[in-house]
Design a protein around this motif. Sequence first.
Motif, mmCIF file in Angstrom:
data_model
loop_
_atom_site.group_PDB
_atom_site.id
_atom_site.type_symbol
_atom_site.label_atom_id
_atom_site.label_comp_id
_atom_site.label_asym_id
_atom_site.label_seq_id
_atom_site.Cartn_x
_atom_site.Cartn_y
_atom_site.Cartn_z
ATOM 1 N N ILE A 105 -5.019 -11.526 -5.836
ATOM 2 C CA ILE A 105 -4.517 -10.873 -4.627
ATOM 3 C C ILE A 105 -4.651 -9.359 -4.765
ATOM 4 C CG2 ILE A 105 -2.476 -10.449 -3.203
ATOM 5 C CD1 ILE A 105 -1.494 -13.217 -3.885
ATOM 6 N N LYS A 106 -5.170 -8.727 -3.728
ATOM 7 C CA LYS A 106 -5.306 -7.266 -3.716
ATOM 8 C C LYS A 106 -4.562 -6.702 -2.514
ATOM 9 C CE LYS A 106 -9.370 -5.504 -4.560
ATOM 10 N NZ LYS A 106 -10.795 -5.109 -4.375
ATOM 11 N N VAL A 107 -3.825 -5.618 -2.727
ATOM 12 C CA VAL A 107 -3.145 -4.915 -1.635
ATOM 13 C C VAL A 107 -4.000 -3.708 -1.277
ATOM 14 C CG1 VAL A 107 -1.042 -3.761 -0.879
ATOM 15 C CG2 VAL A 107 -0.899 -5.670 -2.498
ATOM 16 N N SER A 108 -4.448 -3.643 -0.031
ATOM 17 C CA SER A 108 -5.399 -2.612 0.383
ATOM 18 C C SER A 108 -4.767 -1.602 1.334
ATOM 19 C CB SER A 108 -6.604 -3.280 1.070
ATOM 20 O OG SER A 108 -7.530 -2.324 1.535
ATOM 21 N N ASN A 109 -4.707 -0.353 0.880
ATOM 22 C CA ASN A 109 -4.277 0.781 1.718
ATOM 23 C C ASN A 109 -2.895 0.589 2.338
ATOM 24 O OD1 ASN A 109 -6.759 2.208 1.323
ATOM 25 N ND2 ASN A 109 -7.717 0.881 2.846
ATOM 26 N N LEU A 110 -1.965 0.084 1.539
ATOM 27 C CA LEU A 110 -0.579 -0.052 1.971
ATOM 28 C C LEU A 110 0.328 0.669 0.979
ATOM 29 C CD1 LEU A 110 -0.492 -3.780 3.132
ATOM 30 C CD2 LEU A 110 -0.284 -1.754 4.588
ATOM 31 N N GLY A 111 1.534 1.018 1.425
ATOM 32 C CA GLY A 111 2.451 1.797 0.620
ATOM 33 C C GLY A 111 3.087 1.028 -0.527
ATOM 34 N N PRO A 112 3.896 1.724 -1.337
ATOM 35 C CA PRO A 112 4.493 1.120 -2.533
ATOM 36 C C PRO A 112 5.400 -0.064 -2.247
ATOM 37 C CG PRO A 112 5.423 3.314 -2.097
ATOM 38 C CD PRO A 112 4.223 3.166 -1.226
ATOM 39 N N ALA A 113 6.090 -0.079 -1.111
ATOM 40 C CA ALA A 113 6.966 -1.211 -0.799
ATOM 41 C C ALA A 113 6.157 -2.493 -0.618
ATOM 42 C CB ALA A 113 7.786 -0.919 0.451
ATOM 43 N N PHE A 114 4.945 -2.390 -0.070
ATOM 44 C CA PHE A 114 4.109 -3.566 0.129
ATOM 45 C C PHE A 114 3.515 -4.027 -1.203
ATOM 46 C CE2 PHE A 114 4.373 -1.603 4.270
ATOM 47 C CZ PHE A 114 4.548 -2.683 5.114
ATOM 48 N N ILE A 115 3.191 -3.074 -2.085
ATOM 49 C CA ILE A 115 2.700 -3.434 -3.416
ATOM 50 C C ILE A 115 3.803 -4.140 -4.204
ATOM 51 C CG2 ILE A 115 1.880 -2.507 -5.620
ATOM 52 C CD1 ILE A 115 0.552 -0.236 -3.998
ATOM 53 N N ALA A 116 5.000 -3.541 -4.192
ATOM 54 C CA ALA A 116 6.126 -4.157 -4.896
ATOM 55 C C ALA A 116 6.502 -5.489 -4.261
ATOM 56 C CB ALA A 116 7.321 -3.205 -4.897
ATOM 57 N N GLY A 117 6.398 -5.586 -2.934
ATOM 58 C CA GLY A 117 6.679 -6.841 -2.253
ATOM 59 C C GLY A 117 5.698 -7.926 -2.657
ATOM 60 N N ALA A 118 4.420 -7.564 -2.791
ATOM 61 C CA ALA A 118 3.419 -8.530 -3.239
ATOM 62 C C ALA A 118 3.731 -9.000 -4.654
ATOM 63 C CB ALA A 118 2.024 -7.906 -3.171
#
Length: 274
Positions: A105-118
């Motif tokens: 899974i890759k998080v693309s161009n989203l902020g830290p809350a979305f990375i931590a949420g993933a």
Amino acid sequence: MKKQIAVIACLAAGFLISSCNKNDKQQQEAQPNPVSDEVLAQIKANGFSTDNVRKTEDGYLVEGDILLTAEQLSEKVGTPTLRVAESEQYRTNNLVSALPRVIKIKVSNLGPAFIAGADTAIARYNRLGLRITFQRITSGTANITIKGFNQGPSGGYITLGSAGFPTSSGNPYSTIKMNTNQYAYGSNPNVLYVGSVIQHEIGHCIGMRHTDYMDRSYSCGGSAVNEGDGGVGAVHLPGTPTGPDANSWMLACSNGGNRTFNANDIIALNYLYH
């Protein structure tokens, strides 16, 4: 399931902006429906709700957060008959295959809350000890990419996220879209809330239907909607309940906060991927 709070957040339809204790009827926006009768018939034949279907650049958004492509709608598959009862666990016709398998899974161009949420969602799945596991990567090719879109409220609701179902070749759906609009998660998104939505959308990517797809009023409120027996597209998972299943991670609408797997969710996932 209804909960009388100032804001109700829905994974499928978004969240109710106005206060629940107001007696005023919501003013629904009059919008042209670009979806043809033929497509609506295909959607219904596959066991999905035809209420508020939206055409998007990727296909058709149904039940608020499920993306169906034209190719998926045209597939003819034979599966056990759809059971329409209370709230139970359901899967789609297609599942992720070639197990054991690590889904990147890759998080693309989203902020830290979305990375931590993933990361939160991934950890919750991986703790179950399934034969399907998840790993967040920052480079290389991902099986699922989480990306943003910005869409404000419509008709009193706002979409929080969307995803699709596995392909006929056994791969997970490749994209999760998360709403970056200020009315979706606010200016300082709660990581557990974001993680719960991502966890739900990953569920769709690996083949899970909404637990209460046959009666969205259970988690979303409003009128009870039962689509009837579509024949395909929703296969009951043995061992999951025949009565309402409170707090399932695959309920159509969120409780507005942190929600993870309940005991029946774990039974469903173990049945499919253990």
